[in-house]
Design a protein around this motif. Structure first.
Motif, PDB file in Angstrom:
ATOM      1  N   PHE A 440     -50.340  10.394  -7.835  1.00  0.00           N
ATOM      2  CA  PHE A 440     -49.448   9.313  -8.228  1.00  0.00           C
ATOM      3  C   PHE A 440     -48.369   9.860  -9.152  1.00  0.00           C
ATOM      4  CE2 PHE A 440     -53.336   7.056  -7.170  1.00  0.00           C
ATOM      5  CZ  PHE A 440     -52.864   5.965  -6.443  1.00  0.00           C
ATOM      6  N   LEU A 441     -47.113   9.515  -8.874  1.00  0.00           N
ATOM      7  CA  LEU A 441     -46.009   9.849  -9.760  1.00  0.00           C
ATOM      8  C   LEU A 441     -45.801   8.694 -10.730  1.00  0.00           C
ATOM      9  CD1 LEU A 441     -43.280  11.438  -7.442  1.00  0.00           C
ATOM     10  CD2 LEU A 441     -44.761  12.605  -9.065  1.00  0.00           C
ATOM     11  N   ALA A 442     -45.622   9.004 -12.020  1.00  0.00           N
ATOM     12  CA  ALA A 442     -45.424   7.981 -13.036  1.00  0.00           C
ATOM     13  C   ALA A 442     -44.222   8.330 -13.895  1.00  0.00           C
ATOM     14  CB  ALA A 442     -46.669   7.838 -13.905  1.00  0.00           C
ATOM     15  N   GLY A 443     -43.571   7.295 -14.432  1.00  0.00           N
ATOM     16  CA  GLY A 443     -42.392   7.497 -15.259  1.00  0.00           C
ATOM     17  C   GLY A 443     -41.136   7.043 -14.547  1.00  0.00           C
ATOM     18  N   SER A 444     -40.057   6.865 -15.320  1.00  0.00           N
ATOM     19  CA  SER A 444     -38.810   6.373 -14.725  1.00  0.00           C
ATOM     20  C   SER A 444     -38.238   7.328 -13.690  1.00  0.00           C
ATOM     21  CB  SER A 444     -37.778   6.135 -15.833  1.00  0.00           C
ATOM     22  OG  SER A 444     -37.538   7.342 -16.538  1.00  0.00           O
ATOM     23  N   SER A 445     -38.436   8.647 -13.875  1.00  0.00           N
ATOM     24  CA  SER A 445     -37.881   9.624 -12.938  1.00  0.00           C
ATOM     25  C   SER A 445     -38.625   9.672 -11.611  1.00  0.00           C
ATOM     26  CB  SER A 445     -37.905  11.021 -13.576  1.00  0.00           C
ATOM     27  OG  SER A 445     -39.230  11.392 -13.896  1.00  0.00           O
TER      28      SER A 445
END
Length: 695
Positions: A440-445
């Protein structure tokens, strides 16, 4: 670029993102959600976002954390972590919940009854906890020098629900210690909390925490000490400078031996003090303080986001660094910090643009993507922010295709993916764990166009964007309407809002604090039990005395009633007549006893005289002058038979038997001598006097 003119490149990008959010989701997007700051069901007035017209605020709907050190590059090259470094188990952590062991405490979901009721009587009952109150809500606050992200989590129809969500952006970067920031921070919290009785949770920077895992033998006593010294042995730390805490995940087999699997972590004490002071200066008190690792763990513990496999990872890309957290089911198995983040991408775009313009060198010809020691000019960073913004603008639910601009950040992402790949390889091949099959990718970017497919290709693992507020999930209801960029920025705050003190690692309530509280509770319970025993004993004694007093009172009443029923009048003649009757009866009784004394003497002598004694003569000498019925003495003449050597012994025993009789008193030998009788042989003659007791 001087410090006076220096500006955070990440913050500039995020400001551009917010100012162009309507363009990010155009009419062609399959979904155009509302971008209101907050919404809720209960109160229509709360649907309006508070006026934040202060000089430090921009009225926007979402933002991301800004860099605390603008323009500073913190990047790790591929060679920074070699195979030797990765082979050391102490580089990895295993945080976990505490429900399985002593914190099974089982963790209580905090409940409060302090909300004011419409009725003063019900309000009093609620305040005194005699009436069921509303579950206490949790407000998660994730802030930086440029923005404040907040989520209010509570109960709705018996389950967790987001009641409000908001991102407030400062229009310029302000240090968190600056009074202007504190004033703006207080205003944001006041407008969001609105005087409610809530639990406040926040987080320290991920780069400030050290997290690793240990295995501790199962012991009956001294578990906390065993955990501390095992952790100290694997990773040295100064307990005076750092807070040490742990959570027990459960059991694990270590070479066929069952052990505790424990997640331990340390955070500088000053970091905790600084965070508490920020909230105190704003007029609030923190109840929970954790790190991003455990916040993301909450999302999976509460089953908010569906997971397709047991082994998965979260790649959280922050401004200055990236943290990779590997989970197995809902337990965190490994956490590692990679010093490459969003700032590195912006600087890579800026330098690559300069190279292309000045030297015409294609992006793919860059040998290793290394950056210069000096930061790029401000105008180049602004252009880089606009370019990265264009990648976010082309990102939506159905389109994640690479763009030409993606080549500018590809070297940075490649290095990031390489470090992540090495971490996953170490996790499987060195530590012997189950392979990770989902990331899972997390963060605004995480919304950069092409990033998801690029990371998936590099890691050879399916990649998804972590979006716990997705309307398809349990927390993504119509109560809070946010577009996807807002939801991605609030992912970490969502995890914070799911925190519970005894299950989530909490710097303000560590395992040591819990044990001290438990000991204090035991002492309190023992003291209370002792006081209760004393009170019960006093009550029991009082009750017994009361019953006895009642019984005596009843007896007195009976006697008094009997006395009242006695009609005979007592006179001197009447009493004298009764006395004479008693005297006559007594004389008659004594005379009867005197007549029967000889018979009683014979009966008693026959009973107590043994076979070795033969009575020849018996004389009773009564005292006729005595008024007693029994008086005088008895003369007994007899012989002792049997063994001549035992004559005196037999006689002494006989005298002792006579003295123990109830009819006779003391006895004395008047005369004794040896003699011979016909038919008896040698005998021992005696004459004894036996006194009769006066009766």
């Amino acid at each position: 670029m001087t410090k006076d003119n220096e500006i955070s490149s990440t913050d500039k990008l995020l400001s551009l993102i917010r100012s162009n959010k309507d363009d990010i989701y155009d009419n062609s997007s399959p979904e155009k959600p509302s971008i209101e700051h907050s919404s809720k069901v209960e109160d229509k007035a709360d649907l309006e976002f508070p006026d934040l017209s202060d000089d430090l605020f921009e009225d926007r709907s979402a933002n991301a954390d800004s860099s605390e050190d603008p323009g500073k590059q913190e990047e790790v090259e591929s060679s920074d972590i070699d195979d030797h470094d990765l082979s050391r188990e102490e580089s990895y952590g295993l945080p976990a919940g505490h429900k399985e062991e002593s914190y099974e405490q089982k963790t209580e979901d905090p409940v409060s009854s302090k909300y004011q009721a419409k009725s003063s009587y019900l309000g009093f009952l609620k305040k005194m906890k005699f009436w069921p109150g509303k579950g206490q809500e949790t407000v998660a606050v994730d802030f930086s020098r440029k923005s404040v992200k907040m989520i209010r989590m509570g109960q709705h129809h018996g389950s967790k629900a987001v009641l409000d969500a908001r991102v407030v952006n400062l229009d310029r970067e302000v240090d968190v210690d600056d009074p202007a920031f504190i004033a703006a921070f207080k205003k944001a919290l006041d407008d969001f909390v609105k005087g409610r009785n809530v639990q406040l949770w926040s987080r320290v920077s991920s780069s400030k925490a050290e997290v690793w895992t240990i295995k501790v033998p199962v012991v009956k006593k001294g578990l906390a000490s065993a955990i501390y010294w095992t952790a100290k042995k694997e990773k040295s730390f100064d307990e005076k400078e750092n807070i040490f805490d742990y959570r027990i995940a459960g059991f694990v087999k270590d070479e066929d031996v069952q052990k505790y699997l424990v997640s331990v972590y340390t955070v500088p004490r000053q970091e905790k003090v600084d965070m508490e002071n920020i909230f105190i200066r704003a007029g609030y008190k923190l109840q929970g303080l954790t790190v991003s690792t455990f916040a993301f763990q909450n999302i999976f513990k509460h089953r908010i986001v569906p997971v397709e496999s047991e082994g998965f990872a979260v790649l959280y890309i922050d401004n200055e660094s990236t943290r990779i957290d590997i989970f197995e089911a809902d337990r965190l198995r490994l956490s590692r910090l990679i010093k490459t983040g969003l700032d590195s991408m912006l600087e890579s775009i800026a330098y690559e643009t300069m190279r292309r313009r000045d030297a015409g060198q294609p992006a793919n010809d860059s040998p290793d993507g290394s950056l210069e020691e000096q930061g790029p000019p401000l105008e180049e960073m602004e252009k880089a922010s606009e370019m990265l913004l264009s990648m976010l603008c082309r990102f939506d639910e159905d389109n994640d295709d690479d763009s030409d601009c993606f080549e500018y950040i590809a070297p940075v992402l490649r290095r990031l993916a390489l470090q992540a790949e090495r971490t996953l390889d170490h996790y499987v091949n060195v530590l012997g764990n189950t392979p990770v099959t989902q990331v899972f990718l997390a963060g605004s970017s995480s919304g950069i166009a092409g990033m998801k497919s690029f990371i998936a290709e590099q890691l050879a693992v399916p990649v998804e964007v972590l979006d716990p507020l997705n309307p398809a999930y349990s927390l993504g209801s119509s109560r809070v309407s946010l577009n996807r960029l807002d939801r991605m920025e609030l992912a970490l705050a969502t995890g914070l809002s799911l925190s519970e003190s005894l299950q989530t690692a909490n710097l303000l309530f560590t395992a040591k604090d819990y044990e001290q509280q438990k000991t204090s509770n035991v002492v309190s319970r023992v003291t209370a039990a002792g006081c209760m025993v004393i009170v019960l004993a006093a009550v029991s004694y009082s009750w017994t005395q009361k019953l006895e007093a009642d019984s005596l009172a009843q007896q007195a009443d009976v006697l008094e009633a009997q006395l009242d029923g006695f009609d005979q009048i007592l006179t001197t003649d009447y009493i004298q007549g009764i006395a004479e009757e008693l005297e006559d009866s007594s004389l008659m009784l004594r005379e009867a006893v005197r007549k029967n004394v000889p018979l009683g003497i014979l009966s008693e002598l026959s009973r107590v005289t043994p076979g070795s004694i033969r009575i020849l003569n018996l004389v009773y000498n009564p005292d006729n002058k005595a008024r007693e019925a029994i008086s005088g003495f008895l003369t007994v003449e007899g012989i002792v038979r049997g063994d001549p050597q035992m004559f005196e012994t037999y006689l002494s025993s006989y005298i002792r038997i006579l003295g123990g009789s109830g009819l006779f008193s003391d006895s004395s030998i008047h005369n004794s001598y040896r003699d011979s009788l016909y038919g008896e042989g040698e005998v021992y003659r005696f004459v004894i006097n036996v006194n009769l007791p006066t009766t």
